[in-house]
Design a protein around this motif. Structure first.
Motif, mmCIF file in Angstrom:
data_model
loop_
_atom_site.group_PDB
_atom_site.id
_atom_site.type_symbol
_atom_site.label_atom_id
_atom_site.label_comp_id
_atom_site.label_asym_id
_atom_site.label_seq_id
_atom_site.Cartn_x
_atom_site.Cartn_y
_atom_site.Cartn_z
ATOM 1 N N ARG A 1 0.585 3.758 -1.703
ATOM 2 C CA ARG A 1 -0.100 4.686 -2.577
ATOM 3 C C ARG A 1 -0.170 6.097 -2.027
ATOM 4 N N LYS A 2 -0.083 6.214 -0.726
ATOM 5 C CA LYS A 2 -0.154 7.547 -0.151
ATOM 6 C C LYS A 2 1.018 8.343 -0.673
ATOM 7 N N PRO A 3 0.776 9.603 -1.052
ATOM 8 C CA PRO A 3 1.895 10.406 -1.532
ATOM 9 C C PRO A 3 3.001 10.408 -0.496
ATOM 10 N N GLN B 1 -1.339 4.016 -10.115
ATOM 11 C CA GLN B 1 -1.589 3.238 -8.899
ATOM 12 C C GLN B 1 -2.762 3.764 -8.095
ATOM 13 N N GLY B 2 -3.134 4.995 -8.334
ATOM 14 C CA GLY B 2 -4.216 5.581 -7.553
ATOM 15 C C GLY B 2 -5.586 5.369 -8.167
ATOM 16 N N MET C 1 0.832 -1.209 0.000
ATOM 17 C CA MET C 1 0.000 0.000 0.000
ATOM 18 C C MET C 1 0.862 1.252 0.000
#
Ligand SMILES: Cc1ncc(C[n+]2csc(CCOP(=O)(O)OP(=O)(O)O)c2C)c(N)n1
Ligand SMILES: Cc1ncc(C[n+]2csc(CCOP(=O)(O)OP(=O)(O)O)c2C)c(N)n1
Ligand code: SF4
Ligand code: SF4
Ligand SMILES: [Mg+2]
Ligand SMILES: [Mg+2]
Lengths: 359, 609, 359, 609
Positions: A3-5, A82-83, A1
């Motif tokens: 994905r968070k900037p 990815q987002g 995961m």
């Protein structure tokens, strides 16, 4: 995961800051998981183009969905954006699943990725009908003339006379994705080559703005299964030395084929030493003229060349969502009270089916 | 037509009131539907329990069609094998229709159809249709159509059915088309008058208004009710491909949705109906919609179910809600498209390759078609899995008297869907296929959710809790075990069986779907002959402990179904542990709805073993 | 089983003898079972054309097979050529079954009958691929723009804007069977109208002699389900008198639409009062010129006319059986010794897989 | 990789001869196949019982692949969970491969791969691959490929496998390509020499030539054998659509047919191979060929089976011979395309809507793949019905030691086909679906037969004995009953189960297909621990009395299979009448072939209950 900037931790000294787009995001945010395709596969170049254009256009990834069928090409949505939600569906069935998704949520931008096997063989029916319905989506065919994932059988777009190591010579005429699209009343038809970054990116930009379906037929060489016995290039040494003939699972590393911008025509040597000719649509081709588009394609087919560029576009035809006249709020987000009529409505319905009262 | 075994004796001095069956034999495409529906509604309006079965051919014009109306003061609504009155309007079948007519019966026939062999055990009423219709100025194209009103009038005379009821029913059918109503009525009256003037009515059967039974009940086709259920269940997309006998379900939805489901604020559709290019596309669209957070549904019959097998496996394994209605017809293969059957039970339950088991619902009345119409969507969303609703031609396309449609007693249930806020809170803790609640059901997110944590990659290939591709043996095993755990959860969530227990421990009956009226009637008959029975009506698969208990509690349980292999019996055998002699299969499969008589005979035979 | 040739018993006086063909057979021998289609259905006219041409060409019925999918049109093979095997297969799947049959027995003549739903909706994939393979067969699409057998839904060839009693207005553009065929490299493409006996019979004669696949798109009006509310003709009286609006199962008897031979264009009023225009390929159209054929079709599509006649033919392309280079003897009739290699061959094969002997 | 439970104790003073397992971990696309095959063949040529399992990813290049070779002096050929030697050539998995290596084992690794955590219970052999290969003038593209020969040489050194055997095996693999043979051999020698110079060989395992076991046996993949079986079975049309793991079956047929099946008179093909556009077309073509009197066959895996459901129903009901090979992979849905499973048993047996039951064959060795390769066509022709042959990736795509392929002991059987002469004689007496012999099988005619009586009209809709369309209830019932009667005939015609009885009445094992070697080994182990077992290997469905008797004869029968639902167990439960505790399901499904160890443990647990 991941994905968070994530911002790189500030080190001492002046940090190298990545370029940010209008949303303040570096291009890396638009990547996906690492590709598991063969090194040098044309499909990976196309993923890169999508990443670039999405980043440049400040795309909100959560509004995008990536749809695909099954095949090497259809795996690529895992490798970009990815987002965005993605759906690797069934072989040949991406069009129907996409249709359902856009009906459910009209605000989504759909990027569909398919292969030539996925679209022209098993999927030709769904493809043609999605085109006919003008489903608002970008439909990219990563066209390599073979079934990559199942190890190199001919697809329905393989050229007549093409030969393949384990599958002899193809005697059948190819289906042409662009001609098929036009026959089914496509509203945007374009073609390009995986190794032509500039053209692909400009076509993608146009497609992102198009009203209905945008069919992009992108010739995308398979480095692995277009290596047949007559090949002249990287395998030459091996052939002379009797080495490669019995090796079923060898995929020698290869380089992507990249081309420079070209004027009107370019010949490209493929991994297998075969040769294709790309021919740009002329300056004075009017892409809103359907018969001209057909002529162009048919004459190129006769010359055995591939027309590239924006071949046809029609912004007048309503898209599926407009035809269905759906609420602006996506169906997926309607509140319950709009999904279930009140009880009085049911009472009235029951009334219509009960015995007539005595008059 | 089946062989008639017994002759009803007319020993009662008075008339037989509200108890008989009549069959109208016509050719299709002649428009007899109006006449038959007028008769049905006239009887229904009079409060009389009535049932109508249309036995029609798989073509459009010119082939034999039979419409059978049963009137039963006791309220038995199953197909009856006996037939007291036959209306012969079709020369092609008249010889057989007349020959198989039971003794004591009445035959009303177009006088253009000659009586081949005159029997003296039946009464013939001749209807000179052509000359009776002649006075009416109707273009040839419509002559056959209005001619059918002749037999309506004749039957009204025979049964002493008041012509005012015919008039009212015509008004109901032809809503406001006054000249049409008038014309039809006049032709019917001509039929009535002809009989009245020509014959003395010695027939024993009469209809009389009744109170009680039909009060507050409705007369409706199962497919219509099912479509309305979907409308009230918030269906967003009906993607379908035409196939008999399911088309009228999709068409009823296409008809009802624009009436009841326009956005109250904007007047725009809150739904879409798409006629797909085939069944693969139809189910694909419905799955796409379900995946993106709307409610997708498709309607089909056997051949379509087969074509959907691969997609159903995808929805099962990628855990996407979708609802499939299978209005069953006779299979295998194209089979008999216009005949009823319950032959897809096993197929539906285990549809697709690999290890799969699905939630399957079996409505048995229009009311339940409505209920499962909305509930199927709730279940699909809750369980994130395909829900198949199996009905059949008999329930789907015939008019049934039913309890009224009942407004959902639960709010719409969208299951476990996370929004942006919840996601931002959970952050990395959320995994698409992580079983946090222990019920096998994980939380999902919808595309379009504005959170950096929302996105995941859906696939029908092996995947771990984060939905990443994985080929690891233990990941596969773990994931599939969770999916199978959902099936255990489903056992508790699906509609529970309907059970009547009043017979003690000897004989239990198990049945499902449209067999219900026949089983009910058979139970009364059996009780009368000293064979009381308990009864469990399966309303859903997978089965649960209640069903196992019911079987265990009885010496013999007979599973009654309309197919050749005893498919429900097989599934029950699989999922319970009782010896063969304790769980017996009674099945029949000839394209007709089961009759109480056949069931009664079966049970008697079994109990006599 | 009334298939054995029966001669009418000689009555006294001079008997009326039916005309006999070169095989000494009356035309009645080429009939099938009685049709169960609606009176006036265009499909029945087409069956009659096949009967005529078969009789005239002295066709040996046992060498013919009649293939079809599912639909009213697909039922028709039961109504002609009683002496031929027939196969009413699955909806949309006639092409694959036909392909298998011709591979099994290359000496068969295949007459395939399909509908527009059967071919252009569910069956478009198999259709295009059979065309691409140039399967030697006559492929007739009895095209009425609706699903007859399932009671009148739109098919993929329904005209945009066409409206249907229970199905509203069709907003989608139609697929054009001829354009689709050409796109897929068909080797014979023709169109006609069910009520034009002369043209159909001449096209059938050409098709019987063609090397590969002959696609005949025959417009064949459905008398029953093209009756919509705006109809202007036979239903006029009913409409005025409020009579027909609620009758779901009424199929008023209708007459087949027959046309006379026409020069270059003819307008035809359909059962529903709508109007179509047929336009014959011009005298100087060269049917071997593919781009001309495409142009013709596309310009007619723009004018909303239907081009009829022989649109395209290519006798150079090998057919499937030639590509496969099969034995002259049908595979179905090879003797066992040609189907099972001798034991020595298997011994040698086993030898290749046993451990190497010590050298 | 699975957890290792026990450590093999090296208590014997001498070497362990011909008894170990080794796994080579590489990335795919590096050409390690040549090396692995060379090892396999070298061992096979030495007479040593050997088995090789390729655990490969569903992609083309760069992902982890393992090749496991088991050598067993006792002749046990199942997958083993234990692993004495690991060759680490793939940095991506090296950490895990090394960590899960069992104590006492040897790890041979490319020295470019660092040892993350050095364990002292394993021995490391470093292979400086890059520098060893450097002296050879090989273009970069082929460097990875020849590098693999380093581990071949190293293993030869470790196991004292004579380099001449490597040479011979190379010659076998690279037939006549002398310079390639030479190059590979030299690189292998370099690996050998490096080890020999660097290390003292303290490893306990050795290989030694053996006599007996491999004599007259063959080493072959099941898919190749199956294709050859079809070739000798007179297959006329192979229509297929690529899908792992079935593609190599069709491709082997495409390869073998031109070699062995050109017309001896004209040199022309007596067969066709068509790559169809999808599975629906593939099965449609095969059915068309079968209908027209040739032998049609298609090859597929799970997703294709689902797509073929409608067509299989047509062939069943219109009674057309066709053969379908399902080389099973892991489902549901796309699942794990490169992992083995037996998850399509139930699907295959009941494929399609409506009431259908099919003949299904389960080969368990290459020899049986060959046999069923031809026999399936005879059965399909005799029974005029689809025959599905279910094998799996493990048997289909791995090299198995097998009895030699056995020439058919029966002539080709085309079943009941009438020719023109017979027809002219029978005339009106012949009906396509008339059961004159009482076995449910009627006589058919082929198109092209020059008789006025030959023609009939085939359809998947309801039909009478003359194949005319009929909607009559009794016609349907009668016809379907006949079709089901064929299934009874089939019970006697299909291959009978293989039974070993020597344990008396306590425990019976039932299994099928590729589980055979593991079951055999487990039985030996169980017998050693005092648990003798009887064994029945199901070779076909539908089951017959023999199977019922076997189950009834044992206190407990355990059904061992490689799927999640216990599908064969379910079918046996359906078709027999034994209580649950007497028929127990043991199943596992994680993508790997079953191991004898797991089976042994299962049986021990069950017997201890
Ligand atoms: C129903 C079904 N049939 C067959 C397959 C096997 N299969 C996987 S990918 C593929 C072909 C892919 O070819 P293409 O679409 O051209 O993609 P590429 O790999 O060339 O990018 C096939 C046949 C499948 N997954 N599902
Ligand atoms: C798999 C499947 N889906 C749906 C049907 C139902 N069905 C029968 S015929 C037909 C359409 C026929 O239309 P067309 O091919 O145009 O023939 P027409 O009746 O118009 O001649 C459909 C949808 C079916 N038989 N099989
Ligand atoms: S096999 Fe071909 S298409 Fe597939 S990843 Fe490799 S290069 Fe790309
Ligand atoms: S419904 Fe239409 S297509 Fe079908 S038989 Fe009648 S007229 Fe012909
Ligand atoms: Mg491809
Ligand atoms: Mg049609």
């Amino acid at each position: 995961m991941a994905r968070k900037p994530t911002r790189p931790a500030r080190a001492s000294g002046k940090p190298r800051r990545p370029a940010l787009n209008g949303l303040g995001l570096p291009k890396t945010e638009y990547r996906g998981r690492p590709s598991t395709l063969c090194k040098g596969c044309g499909h990976d170049s196309i993923s890169q183009r999508i990443i670039n254009v999405a980043w440049e256009h400040n795309l909100e990834q959560h509004n995008v969905v990536k749809m695909s069928g099954i095949g090497c090409s259809s795996k690529t949505p895992a490798y970009f954006l990815q987002g965005s939600h993605g759906f690797n569906s069934l072989h040949g069935r991406m069009p129907s699943v996409s249709t359902g998704a856009i009906v459910a949520n009209r605000q989504l931008e759909i990027i569909g990725i398919s292969g030539d096997g996925d679209t022209a063989s098993i999927g030709i029916g769904q493809f043609k009908h999605a085109v006919r319905r003008n489903v608002p989506m970008i439909y990219i065919v990563e066209n390599n003339g073979v079934y990559g994932l199942t190890k190199g059988q001919f697809s329905a777009t393989a050229d007549t006379g093409q030969s393949m190591k384990y599958h002899g010579v193809n005697e059948l005429p190819p289906l042409d994705i662009c001609i098929e699209s036009l026959a089914a009343n496509a509203t945007l038809v374009a073609r390009s080559f995986a190794g032509d970054p500039k053209q692909i990116e400009s076509l993608l930009s146009i497609a992102f703005k198009h009203r209905g379906i945008s069919v992009l037929d992108i010739i995308s060489p398979c480095v692995t299964f277009n290596n047949h016995d007559q090949s002249t290039k990287s395998y030459a040494w091996g052939r002379e030395n009797d080495l490669v003939l019995n090796i079923v699972d060898l995929v020698p590393p290869a380089e992507e084929i990249q081309i420079e911008d070209y004027e009107s025509e370019i010949g490209i040597e493929m991994h297998d030493g075969s040769y294709i000719v790309l021919k740009k649509v002329g300056e004075n081709h009017d892409p809103t003229d359907k018969r001209a588009a057909e002529d162009l394609l048919e004459s190129a087919r006769e010359e055995q060349k591939f027309i590239t560029g924006l071949i046809y576009v029609n912004e007048d035809q309503e898209d599926l969502i407009e035809m269905l006249d759906l609420t602006e709020t996506p169906l997926s987000h309607l509140p319950d009270r709009k999904l279930r009529p009140p009880e009085a409505v049911l009472d009235a319905i029951n009334g219509r089916y009960t015995p007539l009262g005595t008059t | 037509m089946e062989q008639i075994a017994a002759v009803p004796e007319l020993t009662i001095s008075d008339h037989i009131v509200n108890d008989f069956s009549l069959t109208v034999a016509t050719a299709n495409g002649t428009g007899s539907q109006t006449s038959n529906l007028v008769l049905m509604h006239a009887l229904f309006n009079m409060g009389i329990p009535v049932t109508g079965k249309n036995i029609f051919p798989s073509n459009i014009q010119g082939l034999p069609t039979w419409y059978s109306i049963r009137v039963s003061s006791e309220g038995f609504l199953a197909r009856r094998e006996l037939n007291e009155i036959t209306v012969c309007m079709n020369p092609a079948t008249a010889v057989e229709d007349m020959a198989t007519m039971q003794p004591g019966g009445y035959i009303l026939h177009d006088s253009a159809i000659p009586v081949a062999v005159r029997r003296d055990d039946v009464t013939y009423i001749e209807l000179p249709v052509k000359s009776l219709v002649a006075p009416f100025k109707v273009p040839t194209a419509l002559r056959a159509y209005v001619s059918n009103q002749i037999y309506v009038g004749a039957l009204a005379w025979l049964l002493e059915l008041p012509m005012e009821e015919i008039h009212r029913a015509l008004q109901q059918q032809l809503k406001g088309k006054d000249s049409a109503i008038q014309l039809n009525l006049e032709v019917a009256q001509a039929g009535y008058d002809h009989c009245n003037e020509t014959y003395e009515n010695l027939a024993p059967w009469r209809v009389e208004p009744m109170a009680g039974f039909n009060d507050n009940r409705i007369l409706i086709e199962g497919n219509t009710a099912a479509a309305l259920g979907a409308v009230f269940g918030g269906v967003s997309l009906v993607s379908w491909y035409p196939i008999t006998p399911s088309s009228s379900l999709a068409e009823a939805a296409a008809d009802a949705l624009p009436r009841y489901r326009l956005d109250p604020d904007t007047g725009k559709p809150t739904f879409a109906v798409i006629q797909a290019e085939d069944e693969l596309a139809a189910i694909g669209m419905a799955i796409g919609a379900g995946w993106a957070g709307a409610r997708g549904m498709t309607t089909t019959s056997g051949p379509g179910i087969s074509l959907m097998a691969e997609f159903i496996g995808l929805a099962y394994f990628a855990e996407i809600p979708v609802v499939v209605w299978d209005v069953q017809r006779m299979g295998p293969s194209t089979g008999l498209p216009t005949r009823t059957s319950q032959g897809d039970i096993l197929s539906a339950y285990t549809l697709s390759h690999g290890d799969t088991r699905h939630v399957v619902l079996f409505p048995s009345s229009p009311k339940e078609c409505f209920e499962f119409g909305w509930r199927a969507h709730d279940l699909a969303d809750q369980l994130q899995t395909p829900v198949l609703v199996l009905t059949d031609l008999d329930l789907g396309m015939n008019l049934w008297i039913s309890e009224p449609l009942e407004y959902p007693d639960e709010p719409i249930n969208r299951g476990k869907v996370l929004d942006a806020e919840q996601l931002d809170e959970l952050a990395a803790e959320w995994g698409r296929y992580r079983d946090v609640d222990g019920d096998g059901i994980a939380y999902r997110t919808l595309p379009g959710t504005p959170s950096n944590w929302a996105a995941y990659f859906t696939r029908g290939t092996g995947h771990d809790e984060m939905s990443h591709y994985s080929e690891k043996p233990e990941v596969w095993e773990h994931n599939l075990q969770r999916v199978q755990r959902k099936l255990e959860t489903a056992r508790g969530l699906v509609p529970q069986p309907d059970i009547v227990r009043d017979a003690g421990e000897r004989i239990g009956l198990i049945s499902l779907g449209s067999n219900h009226p026949a089983v009910q009637e058979a139970r009364v008959r059996l009780a009368e002959t000293g064979i009381p029975t308990d009864y469990l009506r399966v309303r859903a698969l997978p089965v649960n402990q209640t069903i196992r208990d019911f079987i265990n509690d009885h010496e013999v349980t007979v599973v009654i179904e309309n197919n050749a292999d005893g498919q429900l019996h097989g599934i029950l055998k699989l999922e319970t542990d009782v010896p063969d002699h304790q769980l017996v299969s009674s099945r029949r499969c000839n394209g007709l709805a089961l009759s109480a008589r056949w069931i009664t005979e079966q049970i008697i035979t079994i109990t006599q073993r």
